[in-house]
Design a protein around this motif. Structure first.
Motif, mmCIF file in Angstrom:
data_model
loop_
_atom_site.group_PDB
_atom_site.id
_atom_site.type_symbol
_atom_site.label_atom_id
_atom_site.label_comp_id
_atom_site.label_asym_id
_atom_site.label_seq_id
_atom_site.Cartn_x
_atom_site.Cartn_y
_atom_site.Cartn_z
ATOM 1 N N TYR A 25 -2.224 -9.350 -10.276
ATOM 2 C CA TYR A 25 -2.067 -8.592 -9.046
ATOM 3 C C TYR A 25 -3.358 -8.625 -8.247
ATOM 4 N N GLU A 27 -4.209 -6.102 -5.134
ATOM 5 C CA GLU A 27 -3.722 -5.040 -4.255
ATOM 6 C C GLU A 27 -4.871 -4.395 -3.492
ATOM 7 N N GLU A 65 -5.516 -0.797 -1.354
ATOM 8 C CA GLU A 65 -4.886 0.504 -1.179
ATOM 9 C C GLU A 65 -5.933 1.496 -0.694
#
Length: 99
Positions: free
Chosen positions: A8, A10, A12
């Protein structure tokens, strides 16, 4: 070259809370990172040692786990940490991360 699979990547915007406290023998400074990753468990980081753990409300009740995770000198120090962190960790929060 060795095989590599990215699991992953990501980005955020997260909420971070900093909490400091002192006991008769020690001072502690912790950062709590609230994210949607890691099944919703906040990442609790000791700002002095860099040790960290993902904690939910059940983990906070386990003072022996806290003592080991943060290398605290005594069970009473872990109990102090539990009392402080318990205030900020969600009571019952579970996210299905991999659906």
């Amino acid at each position: 070259m060795e095989w590599l699979e990215k699991l992953y990547d990501e980005t955020e915007h997260v909420k971070v809370r900093f909490v400091g406290y002192a006991t008769e023998t020690s001072r502690f400074d912790f950062g709590l990172v609230f994210t949607n990753m890691f099944f919703g468990k906040p990442l609790v980081i000791c700002m002095q040692t860099g040790r960290s753990a993902l904690l939910d409300s059940e983990d906070v009740k386990n003072v022996e786990y806290l003592r080991k995770a943060f290398h605290l000198p005594s069970l009473s120090e872990a109990e102090h940490l539990a009392a402080i962190v318990e205030e900020y960790v969600p009571k019952h929060y579970f996210v299905h991360q991999y659906e």
